[in-house]
Design a protein around this motif. Structure first.
Motif, PDB file in Angstrom:
ATOM      1  N   THR A  34       0.849  -1.191   0.000  1.00 52.73           N
ATOM      2  CA  THR A  34       0.000   0.000   0.000  1.00 52.73           C
ATOM      3  C   THR A  34       0.886   1.243   0.000  1.00 52.73           C
ATOM      4  O   THR A  34       2.071   1.177   0.361  1.00 52.73           O
ATOM      5  CB  THR A  34      -0.915   0.045   1.240  1.00 52.73           C
ATOM      6  N   PRO A  35       0.328   2.410  -0.360  1.00 56.02           N
ATOM      7  CA  PRO A  35       1.106   3.656  -0.283  1.00 56.02           C
ATOM      8  C   PRO A  35       1.303   4.155   1.140  1.00 56.02           C
ATOM      9  O   PRO A  35       1.986   5.160   1.346  1.00 56.02           O
ATOM     10  CB  PRO A  35       0.259   4.646  -1.097  1.00 56.02           C
ATOM     11  N   PHE A  36       0.741   3.457   2.133  1.00 54.52           N
ATOM     12  CA  PHE A  36       0.911   3.869   3.526  1.00 54.52           C
ATOM     13  C   PHE A  36       2.303   3.528   4.047  1.00 54.52           C
ATOM     14  O   PHE A  36       2.763   4.122   5.022  1.00 54.52           O
ATOM     15  CB  PHE A  36      -0.137   3.205   4.414  1.00 54.52           C
ATOM     16  N   ARG A  37       2.957   2.578   3.431  1.00 52.02           N
ATOM     17  CA  ARG A  37       4.299   2.197   3.873  1.00 52.02           C
ATOM     18  C   ARG A  37       5.296   3.296   3.513  1.00 52.02           C
ATOM     19  O   ARG A  37       5.264   3.845   2.410  1.00 52.02           O
ATOM     20  CB  ARG A  37       4.729   0.886   3.217  1.00 52.02           C
ATOM     21  N   THR A  38       6.198   3.613   4.432  1.00 54.08           N
ATOM     22  CA  THR A  38       7.197   4.646   4.177  1.00 54.08           C
ATOM     23  C   THR A  38       8.082   4.242   3.012  1.00 54.08           C
ATOM     24  O   THR A  38       8.645   3.138   3.008  1.00 54.08           O
ATOM     25  CB  THR A  38       8.062   4.875   5.419  1.00 54.08           C
ATOM     26  N   PRO A  39       8.230   5.081   1.995  1.00 52.02           N
ATOM     27  CA  PRO A  39       9.054   4.720   0.827  1.00 52.02           C
ATOM     28  C   PRO A  39      10.514   4.475   1.202  1.00 52.02           C
ATOM     29  O   PRO A  39      11.048   5.083   2.143  1.00 52.02           O
ATOM     30  CB  PRO A  39       8.923   5.942  -0.086  1.00 52.02           C
ATOM     31  N   ASP A  44      16.195   5.574   3.306  1.00 55.58           N
ATOM     32  CA  ASP A  44      17.615   5.711   2.950  1.00 55.58           C
ATOM     33  C   ASP A  44      18.139   7.104   3.278  1.00 55.58           C
ATOM     34  O   ASP A  44      19.281   7.259   3.737  1.00 55.58           O
ATOM     35  CB  ASP A  44      17.809   5.422   1.463  1.00 55.58           C
ATOM     36  N   ALA A  45      17.329   8.142   3.048  1.00 52.79           N
ATOM     37  CA  ALA A  45      17.764   9.508   3.329  1.00 52.79           C
ATOM     38  C   ALA A  45      17.990   9.721   4.826  1.00 52.79           C
ATOM     39  O   ALA A  45      18.971  10.355   5.233  1.00 52.79           O
ATOM     40  CB  ALA A  45      16.740  10.508   2.799  1.00 52.79           C
ATOM     41  N   VAL A  46      17.092   9.186   5.644  1.00 63.64           N
ATOM     42  CA  VAL A  46      17.251   9.308   7.098  1.00 63.64           C
ATOM     43  C   VAL A  46      18.487   8.541   7.562  1.00 63.64           C
ATOM     44  O   VAL A  46      19.274   9.031   8.383  1.00 63.64           O
ATOM     45  CB  VAL A  46      15.985   8.810   7.815  1.00 63.64           C
ATOM     46  N   ALA A  47      18.673   7.341   7.034  1.00 64.89           N
ATOM     47  CA  ALA A  47      19.850   6.549   7.420  1.00 64.89           C
ATOM     48  C   ALA A  47      21.135   7.269   7.050  1.00 64.89           C
ATOM     49  O   ALA A  47      22.091   7.315   7.843  1.00 64.89           O
ATOM     50  CB  ALA A  47      19.790   5.178   6.751  1.00 64.89           C
ATOM     51  N   ALA A  48      21.182   7.853   5.858  1.00 68.45           N
ATOM     52  CA  ALA A  48      22.385   8.561   5.433  1.00 68.45           C
ATOM     53  C   ALA A  48      22.669   9.755   6.329  1.00 68.45           C
ATOM     54  O   ALA A  48      23.822  10.037   6.680  1.00 68.45           O
ATOM     55  CB  ALA A  48      22.233   9.002   3.973  1.00 68.45           C
ATOM     56  N   ALA A  49      21.616  10.490   6.718  1.00 63.66           N
ATOM     57  CA  ALA A  49      21.800  11.650   7.588  1.00 63.66           C
ATOM     58  C   ALA A  49      22.285  11.232   8.971  1.00 63.66           C
ATOM     59  O   ALA A  49      23.149  11.894   9.567  1.00 63.66           O
ATOM     60  CB  ALA A  49      20.502  12.434   7.686  1.00 63.66           C
ATOM     61  N   CYS A  64       6.712   0.444  14.900  1.00 66.71           N
ATOM     62  CA  CYS A  64       7.526  -0.129  13.826  1.00 66.71           C
ATOM     63  C   CYS A  64       6.715  -0.730  12.691  1.00 66.71           C
ATOM     64  O   CYS A  64       7.240  -0.947  11.593  1.00 66.71           O
ATOM     65  CB  CYS A  64       8.468  -1.187  14.387  1.00 66.71           C
ATOM     66  N   GLY A  65       5.430  -1.037  12.918  1.00 64.44           N
ATOM     67  CA  GLY A  65       4.639  -1.643  11.855  1.00 64.44           C
ATOM     68  C   GLY A  65       5.235  -2.947  11.378  1.00 64.44           C
ATOM     69  O   GLY A  65       5.601  -3.816  12.173  1.00 64.44           O
ATOM     70  N   THR A  66       5.383  -3.090  10.070  1.00 64.41           N
ATOM     71  CA  THR A  66       5.919  -4.332   9.496  1.00 64.41           C
ATOM     72  C   THR A  66       7.445  -4.339   9.441  1.00 64.41           C
ATOM     73  O   THR A  66       8.031  -5.203   8.798  1.00 64.41           O
ATOM     74  CB  THR A  66       5.359  -4.557   8.091  1.00 64.41           C
ATOM     75  N   GLY A  67       8.083  -3.380  10.099  1.00 68.65           N
ATOM     76  CA  GLY A  67       9.535  -3.420  10.227  1.00 68.65           C
ATOM     77  C   GLY A  67      10.311  -2.691   9.164  1.00 68.65           C
ATOM     78  O   GLY A  67      11.490  -2.985   8.946  1.00 68.65           O
ATOM     79  N   ALA A  68       9.707  -1.691   8.515  1.00 64.28           N
ATOM     80  CA  ALA A  68      10.413  -0.961   7.457  1.00 64.28           C
ATOM     81  C   ALA A  68      11.645  -0.236   7.993  1.00 64.28           C
ATOM     82  O   ALA A  68      12.642  -0.092   7.284  1.00 64.28           O
ATOM     83  CB  ALA A  68       9.470   0.040   6.790  1.00 64.28           C
ATOM     84  N   GLY A  69      11.579   0.222   9.246  1.00 65.90           N
ATOM     85  CA  GLY A  69      12.712   0.935   9.809  1.00 65.90           C
ATOM     86  C   GLY A  69      13.836   0.052  10.292  1.00 65.90           C
ATOM     87  O   GLY A  69      14.890   0.547  10.718  1.00 65.90           O
ATOM     88  N   SER A 126      11.242   6.818  14.090  1.00 65.34           N
ATOM     89  CA  SER A 126       9.844   6.503  13.816  1.00 65.34           C
ATOM     90  C   SER A 126       9.512   7.003  12.417  1.00 65.34           C
ATOM     91  O   SER A 126       9.984   8.072  12.000  1.00 65.34           O
ATOM     92  CB  SER A 126       8.926   7.157  14.851  1.00 65.34           C
ATOM     93  N   PHE A 127       8.681   6.225  11.705  1.00 67.88           N
ATOM     94  CA  PHE A 127       8.368   6.543  10.323  1.00 67.88           C
ATOM     95  C   PHE A 127       6.862   6.435  10.086  1.00 67.88           C
ATOM     96  O   PHE A 127       6.282   5.356  10.197  1.00 67.88           O
ATOM     97  CB  PHE A 127       9.107   5.593   9.376  1.00 67.88           C
ATOM     98  N   GLY A 128       6.245   7.573   9.793  1.00 68.10           N
ATOM     99  CA  GLY A 128       4.868   7.580   9.334  1.00 68.10           C
ATOM    100  C   GLY A 128       3.811   7.211  10.347  1.00 68.10           C
ATOM    101  O   GLY A 128       2.708   6.816   9.959  1.00 68.10           O
ATOM    102  N   ALA A 129       4.099   7.352  11.645  1.00 70.45           N
ATOM    103  CA  ALA A 129       3.145   6.896  12.657  1.00 70.45           C
ATOM    104  C   ALA A 129       2.431   8.020  13.384  1.00 70.45           C
ATOM    105  O   ALA A 129       1.441   7.777  14.081  1.00 70.45           O
ATOM    106  CB  ALA A 129       3.870   6.022  13.687  1.00 70.45           C
TER     107      ALA A 129
END
Length: 241
Positions: A34-39, A44-49, A64-69, A126-129
């Protein structure tokens, strides 16, 4: 917006008429489609920063949801990685998604407003919560995050610039929030999900009240708007030493 493997309209309707927890239990098997999952580009941008300030020892993915982070934390943390969410369905998918993660990764079912940890982490992401929290809940939420960070630890999350009033995106989000308010006025249990309630100025103020020192870092991967402001920022709230 939804592929053939994503949820059907009927499934989304059932989810929307459930509680937040039950709704995500139902959506969990198809959530990543779904488009609800963080792209991945945002992750990658957050990890790089954050790599510029790391490495870290122990990390927590809040909601964490389905573990995208998870991939972000495993790149940054040398010790343990923990995902916490109150949806058993989402955690089940997260466990299945990374079966070979081993003892370094733990999954905990808990409410972010009552975290079952002491000062155990150096990094919380945290991402998208945050659309699932009403503005009046932010002080308690940020106090919880402050309590689980070790001195000097960081709480980091991305924030996208809101769309301009002249754009279709602005009216789409405005309409979505209006529909959710009507739904919650007429139906119980409520389903809290508001895209326009998480305002950066309010967020920064509440983080500082909770005891954080707050920095805003542009995410250059997403460029800038016509007025020169970043299209995306990372909020970095640091617990003082």
């Amino acid at each position: 917006m939804f592929g053939p493997e994503g949820p059907t309209l009927r499934e989304l309707a059932v989810q929307a008429l459930s509680s937040v927890e039950r709704g995500y239990d139902l959506l969990a098997p198809k959530f990543d489609r779904t488009p609800f999952r963080t792209p991945g580009s945002v992750l990658d941008a957050v990890a790089a920063a954050l790599e510029r300030t790391g490495p870290y020892d122990d990390g927590l993915d809040l909601c964490c949801g389905t573990g995208a982070g998870l991939d972000v934390l495993t790149r940054l943390c040398r010790g343990s990685v923990t995902g916490v969410d109150f949806s058993a369905g989402m955690l089940s998918v997260a466990r299945a998604r990374v079966p070979a993660a081993g003892p370094r990764v733990a999954w905990v079912r808990a409410d972010a407003r009552a975290l079952p940890f002491t000062a155990a982490f150096d990094l919380v992401v945290s991402f998208g919560a945050f659309g699932h929290f009403l503005p009046r809940e932010l002080p308690g939420l940020f106090t919880q995050v402050h309590s689980v960070l070790r001195p000097g630890g960081r709480f980091a999350f991305p924030v996208l610039a809101p769309p301009r009033p002249a754009t279709p995106g602005y009216w789409m989000l405005l309409g979505f929030d209006a529909v959710m308010r009507v739904r919650n006025a007429l139906w119980r249990p409520p389903f809290v999900m508001y895209y326009r309630a998480f305002r950066l100025g309010d967020v920064r103020r509440e983080l500082e009240r909770a005891g954080f020192r707050v920095e805003l870092q542009p995410l250059p991967e997403f460029g800038r708007r016509r007025d020169g402001s970043p299209r995306a920022r990372m909020v970095v709230a640091r617990r003082p030493d």
